[in-house]
Design a protein around this motif. Structure first.
Motif, PDB file in Angstrom:
ATOM      1  N   LEU A 184      -4.338  -8.549  36.606  1.00 25.74           N
ATOM      2  CA  LEU A 184      -5.231  -8.175  35.759  1.00 25.74           C
ATOM      3  C   LEU A 184      -5.271  -6.554  35.614  1.00 25.74           C
ATOM      4  CD1 LEU A 184      -7.594  -9.677  33.962  1.00 25.74           C
ATOM      5  CD2 LEU A 184      -8.975  -8.935  36.020  1.00 25.74           C
ATOM      6  N   ALA A 185      -5.567  -6.187  34.461  1.00 28.86           N
ATOM      7  CA  ALA A 185      -5.780  -4.705  34.122  1.00 28.86           C
ATOM      8  C   ALA A 185      -6.652  -4.365  33.259  1.00 28.86           C
ATOM      9  CB  ALA A 185      -4.390  -4.066  33.790  1.00 28.86           C
ATOM     10  N   HIS A 186      -7.362  -3.404  33.348  1.00 28.38           N
ATOM     11  CA  HIS A 186      -8.344  -2.612  32.391  1.00 28.38           C
ATOM     12  C   HIS A 186      -8.312  -1.438  32.385  1.00 28.38           C
ATOM     13  CE1 HIS A 186     -11.910  -2.630  29.775  1.00 28.38           C
ATOM     14  NE2 HIS A 186     -12.553  -1.820  30.311  1.00 28.38           N
ATOM     15  N   ARG A 187      -8.124  -0.832  31.213  1.00 32.77           N
ATOM     16  CA  ARG A 187      -8.151   0.721  30.953  1.00 32.77           C
ATOM     17  C   ARG A 187      -9.576   1.181  30.073  1.00 32.77           C
ATOM     18  NH1 ARG A 187      -2.920  -0.858  30.296  1.00 32.77           N
ATOM     19  NH2 ARG A 187      -3.199  -1.071  28.205  1.00 32.77           N
ATOM     20  N   PHE A 188     -10.203   2.210  30.554  1.00 29.11           N
ATOM     21  CA  PHE A 188     -11.290   2.912  29.750  1.00 29.11           C
ATOM     22  C   PHE A 188     -10.620   3.882  28.851  1.00 29.11           C
ATOM     23  CE2 PHE A 188     -13.873   0.817  33.393  1.00 29.11           C
ATOM     24  CZ  PHE A 188     -14.856   0.302  32.435  1.00 29.11           C
ATOM     25  N   VAL A 189     -10.718   3.865  27.654  1.00 31.10           N
ATOM     26  CA  VAL A 189     -10.317   4.969  26.657  1.00 31.10           C
ATOM     27  C   VAL A 189     -11.283   5.932  26.628  1.00 31.10           C
ATOM     28  CG1 VAL A 189      -9.157   5.290  24.505  1.00 31.10           C
ATOM     29  CG2 VAL A 189      -8.663   3.408  25.789  1.00 31.10           C
ATOM     30  N   LEU A 190     -10.970   7.244  26.923  1.00 36.87           N
ATOM     31  CA  LEU A 190     -11.779   8.242  26.923  1.00 36.87           C
ATOM     32  C   LEU A 190     -12.039   8.941  25.143  1.00 36.87           C
ATOM     33  CD1 LEU A 190     -11.107  10.369  29.819  1.00 36.87           C
ATOM     34  CD2 LEU A 190     -12.730   8.541  29.745  1.00 36.87           C
ATOM     35  N   LYS A 191     -12.631   9.462  24.890  1.00 34.73           N
ATOM     36  CA  LYS A 191     -12.703  10.173  23.638  1.00 34.73           C
ATOM     37  C   LYS A 191     -11.611  11.052  23.221  1.00 34.73           C
ATOM     38  CE  LYS A 191     -17.782  10.510  23.306  1.00 34.73           C
ATOM     39  NZ  LYS A 191     -19.034  11.181  23.231  1.00 34.73           N
ATOM     40  N   ASP A 192     -10.970  11.845  24.186  1.00 36.43           N
ATOM     41  CA  ASP A 192      -9.750  12.551  23.790  1.00 36.43           C
ATOM     42  C   ASP A 192      -8.461  11.662  23.744  1.00 36.43           C
ATOM     43  OD1 ASP A 192      -9.230  11.995  26.490  1.00 36.43           O
ATOM     44  OD2 ASP A 192      -9.448  14.054  27.242  1.00 36.43           O
ATOM     45  N   ARG A 227      -6.925   9.773  26.462  1.00 36.17           N
ATOM     46  CA  ARG A 227      -6.521   9.585  27.416  1.00 36.17           C
ATOM     47  C   ARG A 227      -7.183   8.263  27.992  1.00 36.17           C
ATOM     48  NH1 ARG A 227      -7.585  14.719  31.289  1.00 36.17           N
ATOM     49  NH2 ARG A 227      -9.615  14.486  30.267  1.00 36.17           N
ATOM     50  N   SER A 228      -6.673   7.729  28.920  1.00 35.60           N
ATOM     51  CA  SER A 228      -7.227   6.151  29.596  1.00 35.60           C
ATOM     52  C   SER A 228      -7.157   6.482  30.879  1.00 35.60           C
ATOM     53  CB  SER A 228      -6.248   5.188  29.074  1.00 35.60           C
ATOM     54  OG  SER A 228      -5.177   5.093  29.409  1.00 35.60           O
ATOM     55  N   VAL A 229      -8.340   5.588  31.605  1.00 37.82           N
ATOM     56  CA  VAL A 229      -8.370   5.490  32.916  1.00 37.82           C
ATOM     57  C   VAL A 229      -7.990   4.202  33.244  1.00 37.82           C
ATOM     58  CG1 VAL A 229     -10.242   5.670  34.743  1.00 37.82           C
ATOM     59  CG2 VAL A 229     -10.277   7.238  33.099  1.00 37.82           C
ATOM     60  N   ARG A 230      -7.150   3.998  34.354  1.00 40.10           N
ATOM     61  CA  ARG A 230      -6.794   2.662  34.661  1.00 40.10           C
ATOM     62  C   ARG A 230      -7.834   2.281  35.821  1.00 40.10           C
ATOM     63  NH1 ARG A 230      -0.576   3.298  36.552  1.00 40.10           N
ATOM     64  NH2 ARG A 230      -1.557   5.417  37.128  1.00 40.10           N
ATOM     65  N   MET A 263     -10.678  -2.944  47.691  1.00 38.00           N
ATOM     66  CA  MET A 263     -10.052  -2.352  46.750  1.00 38.00           C
ATOM     67  C   MET A 263     -10.151  -0.665  46.730  1.00 38.00           C
ATOM     68  SD  MET A 263     -11.503  -4.371  43.345  1.00 38.00           S
ATOM     69  CE  MET A 263     -10.529  -3.413  42.416  1.00 38.00           C
ATOM     70  N   TYR A 264      -9.005  -0.099  46.289  1.00 37.45           N
ATOM     71  CA  TYR A 264      -8.919   1.350  46.277  1.00 37.45           C
ATOM     72  C   TYR A 264      -8.317   1.535  44.951  1.00 37.45           C
ATOM     73  CZ  TYR A 264      -7.927   6.179  47.726  1.00 37.45           C
ATOM     74  OH  TYR A 264      -7.857   7.688  47.755  1.00 37.45           O
ATOM     75  N   LEU A 265      -9.043   2.401  44.305  1.00 38.77           N
ATOM     76  CA  LEU A 265      -8.529   2.867  42.803  1.00 38.77           C
ATOM     77  C   LEU A 265      -7.779   1.769  41.984  1.00 38.77           C
ATOM     78  CD1 LEU A 265      -6.687   6.280  43.566  1.00 38.77           C
ATOM     79  CD2 LEU A 265      -8.599   5.817  42.010  1.00 38.77           C
ATOM     80  N   GLY A 266      -8.581   0.754  41.701  1.00 44.11           N
ATOM     81  CA  GLY A 266      -8.182  -0.342  40.926  1.00 44.11           C
ATOM     82  C   GLY A 266      -7.381  -1.396  41.260  1.00 44.11           C
ATOM     83  N   ARG A 267      -6.936  -1.375  42.643  1.00 48.54           N
ATOM     84  CA  ARG A 267      -6.048  -2.447  43.482  1.00 48.54           C
ATOM     85  C   ARG A 267      -6.643  -2.858  44.623  1.00 48.54           C
ATOM     86  NH1 ARG A 267       0.326  -0.142  42.694  1.00 48.54           N
ATOM     87  NH2 ARG A 267       0.426  -0.327  40.409  1.00 48.54           N
ATOM     88  N   ILE A 268      -6.144  -4.174  45.098  1.00 49.28           N
ATOM     89  CA  ILE A 268      -6.653  -4.710  46.134  1.00 49.28           C
ATOM     90  C   ILE A 268      -5.515  -4.220  47.219  1.00 49.28           C
ATOM     91  CG2 ILE A 268      -6.591  -6.823  47.497  1.00 49.28           C
ATOM     92  CD1 ILE A 268      -7.755  -8.198  44.913  1.00 49.28           C
ATOM     93  N   VAL A 269      -5.971  -3.511  48.167  1.00 45.68           N
ATOM     94  CA  VAL A 269      -4.959  -2.909  49.236  1.00 45.68           C
ATOM     95  C   VAL A 269      -4.816  -3.846  50.306  1.00 45.68           C
ATOM     96  CG1 VAL A 269      -5.066  -0.624  48.282  1.00 45.68           C
ATOM     97  CG2 VAL A 269      -6.505  -1.276  50.145  1.00 45.68           C
ATOM     98  N   GLU A 270      -5.985  -4.578  50.764  1.00 44.31           N
ATOM     99  CA  GLU A 270      -6.039  -5.353  51.876  1.00 44.31           C
ATOM    100  C   GLU A 270      -6.942  -6.772  51.532  1.00 44.31           C
ATOM    101  OE1 GLU A 270      -5.855  -5.551  56.815  1.00 44.31           O
ATOM    102  OE2 GLU A 270      -6.528  -3.599  55.715  1.00 44.31           O
ATOM    103  N   MET A 271      -6.387  -7.649  52.182  1.00 44.05           N
ATOM    104  CA  MET A 271      -7.200  -8.982  52.000  1.00 44.05           C
ATOM    105  C   MET A 271      -7.008 -10.121  53.159  1.00 44.05           C
ATOM    106  SD  MET A 271      -7.743 -11.045  48.305  1.00 44.05           S
ATOM    107  CE  MET A 271      -5.916 -11.340  48.297  1.00 44.05           C
ATOM    108  N   GLY A 272      -7.826 -10.763  53.481  1.00 44.67           N
ATOM    109  CA  GLY A 272      -8.009 -11.502  54.524  1.00 44.67           C
ATOM    110  C   GLY A 272      -9.091 -12.321  55.068  1.00 44.67           C
ATOM    111  N   PRO A 273      -8.971 -13.123  56.043  1.00 42.57           N
ATOM    112  CA  PRO A 273     -10.342 -13.712  56.480  1.00 42.57           C
ATOM    113  C   PRO A 273     -11.174 -12.766  57.092  1.00 42.57           C
ATOM    114  CG  PRO A 273      -8.587 -14.920  57.348  1.00 42.57           C
ATOM    115  CD  PRO A 273      -7.930 -13.705  56.654  1.00 42.57           C
ATOM    116  N   ILE A 332      -3.313   9.436  38.930  1.00 43.39           N
ATOM    117  CA  ILE A 332      -2.972   8.736  40.028  1.00 43.39           C
ATOM    118  C   ILE A 332      -1.962   9.043  40.876  1.00 43.39           C
ATOM    119  CG2 ILE A 332      -2.874   6.418  41.168  1.00 43.39           C
ATOM    120  CD1 ILE A 332      -4.655   5.222  38.895  1.00 43.39           C
ATOM    121  N   PRO A 333      -1.881   9.311  42.111  1.00 45.21           N
ATOM    122  CA  PRO A 333      -0.433   9.830  42.799  1.00 45.21           C
ATOM    123  C   PRO A 333       0.546   8.932  42.769  1.00 45.21           C
ATOM    124  CG  PRO A 333      -2.576  10.082  44.224  1.00 45.21           C
ATOM    125  CD  PRO A 333      -3.022   9.307  43.105  1.00 45.21           C
TER     126      PRO A 333
END
Length: 334
Positions: free
Chosen positions: A30-38, A40-43, A242-252, A296-297
Motif C-alpha cells: 500500500l502506497a500513498h503520495r501527497f503531491v505538493l504545489k510545486d 514534488r511528492s511526499v511518500r 512505523m518509520y517514514l511510511g513503512r512498517i519496520v517491526e511487527m510482532g506480538p 528519503i535516504p
C-alpha cells in the motif's frame, strides 16, 4: 512517547477470544503520495504490508509524521491508494462501485482523533447517530430509534444526551458519541486514531476500559493508532512499528516490548519511563529528527539515526525477516 500513569507497567494485553486466526484485512504494497504545489511528492506510505486477524487489537505506533493516520485513512478510502491492494473479508475494496463500497464501509469504520470536529455542530447527537443508519441500513424509523438508544447505552451515555449538541458535552463524551455512531452500524473492524489523545488521565483510563468492553461485547477487531506506547502495551495483542511510511517491526505485544529487534523500536522504548526511574530499554539511541520525506535516504531509511549503521545499510534496503513466531523486523542486523 508519553506514559499513562493509570496503566500498570506490568499490564498484559487482552487475549483474543474469537476469530480462529482468520485474516479480516490483508494489505499488500500500500502506497500513498501527497503531491505538493510545486509538483514534488511526499511518500507518506511506501509499500505497507499488513495482515489483521479477526478479533485482534493491532497497535500502530511511531513518531509523528511516520504515516500512522495516513495508513488508517487510506485503508478506508478517505485517501486514495496510489499503489497496492487492500482486501477486506477477502474482497478487494479499492475500485469498488459505490453501492458495494458503501456496504464495505458499514463494516469497516474509522473513529477520528478529534471527535468533536467529526460531529456536525448544527446537528443534535440524535440526528448524528441516526444519519449513519439512514445511509447504510434499511431500518424503519422506530428500528433506527431503538438501535440509537441501544448503542448510546452501550457507550455509557443516557438518552437525555440525544437532544444535546456536540458543544454541550465534554470531550470524553464526544469520544463516546463518535464510538456510538460507528457501533450503531455493527461493524467488524474499527480503526481508532489516537482515541485517548488530549484527554485527562482519568478520562483516558475510562475510555480504554470502555473500548475493551465494547471489543468484547461486539466481537470487534481493532486497529489502534497511538503514539502512547504504555497504552498500546496494555491494550493491544500485536504491535506494528512505523518509520517514514513503512512498517519496520511487527510482532506480538509481549515480544515487541520484551525483545525489540529493530534499533528504531529499541530507541522508542528507551524513551518510555517506568516507576522507580527504570526504563523498558536502557539504551537511548534515538537522536535528531527524521529525514526530510522529500529526500528519503538510500538503502535503510533509518541509517542516518542508527548507531548500528554500516556501509551495507546505505546501499541495500532491508526487507522484513522472520525472527520468531509472528515476529519480523526490517533490519540487516536484527
Amino acid at each position: 512517547m508519553t506514559r499513562d500513569p493509570s496503566v500498570a507497567s506490568d499490564a498484559t494485553p487482552p487475549q483474543r477470544s474469537w476469530g480462529g486466526g482468520n485474516p479480516l484485512l490483508d494489505v499488500r504494497g500500500l502506497a500513498h503520495r501527497f503531491v505538493l504545489k510545486d509538483g514534488r511528492s511526499v511518500r507518506a506510505l511506501d509499500g505497507v504490508d499488513l495482515t489483521v486477524e479477526t478479533g485482534e487489537i493491532l497497535g500502530i505506533v511511531g513518531e509523528s509524521g511516520c504515516g500512522k493516520s495516513t495508513l488508517g485513512k487510506t485503508l478506508i478510502g478517505v485517501l486514495r491508494a496510489d499503489d497496492g491492494t487492500v482486501h477486506f473479508e477477502g474482497t478487494p475494496i479499492h475500485g469498488l462501485a459505490r453501492p458495494a463500497l458503501r456496504a464495505v464501509r458499514a463494516r469497516l469504520q474509522y473513529v477520528y482523533q478529534d471527535a468533536g470536529a467529526a460531529l456536525d455542530p448544527r446537528w443534535t447527537i440524535a440526528r448524528s447517530l441516526d444519519e449513519a443508519l439512514v445511509i447504510h441500513t434499511r431500518l424503519t424509523r422506530p428500528e433506527r430509534n431503538a438501535r440509537v438508544r441501544e448503542t448510546l447505552a452501550s457507550v455509557g451515555l443516557r438518552e437525555d444526551h440525544l437532544p444535546l449538541y456536540p458543544h454541550e458535552v465534554s470531550g470524553g463524551q464526544q469520544r463516546r458519541v463518535g464510538l456510538a455512531r460507528v457501533l450503531a452500524l455493527h461493524p467488524k473492524l474499527l480503526i481508532l486514531d489516537e482515541p485517548t489523545s488530549g484527554l485527562d488521565v482519568s478520562v483516558q483510563a475510562t475510555i480504554l476500559k470502555l473500548l475493551l468492553a465494547l471489543w468484547q461485547q461486539y466481537h470487534l477487531t481493532l486497529l489502534f493508532i497511538s503514539h502512547d506506547l504504555a497504552v498500546v502495551r496494555s491494550v493491544c495483542t500485536r504491535v506494528a512499528v512505523m518509520y517514514l511510511g513503512r512498517i519496520v517491526e511487527m510482532g506480538p505485544t509481549a515480544e515487541i516490548f520484551g525483545n525489540p529487534r529493530h534499533p528504531y523500536t529499541r530507541s522508542l522504548l528507551a524513551a518510555v519511563p517506568v516507576p522507580g526511574g527504570r526504563r523498558v530499554i536502557e539504551e537511548a539511541w534515538l537522536e535528531g529528527e527524521p529525514p526530510n520525506p522529500l529526500a528519503i535516504p538510500s538503502g535503510c531509511r533509518f541509517r542516518n539515526r542508527c548507531p548500528m549503521a554500516a556501509p551495507r545499510c546505505a546501499s541495500e534496503d532491508p526487507t522484513p525477516r522472520l525472527l520468531g513466531p509472528a515476529h519480523e523486523a526490517a533490519c540487516h542486523f536484527a
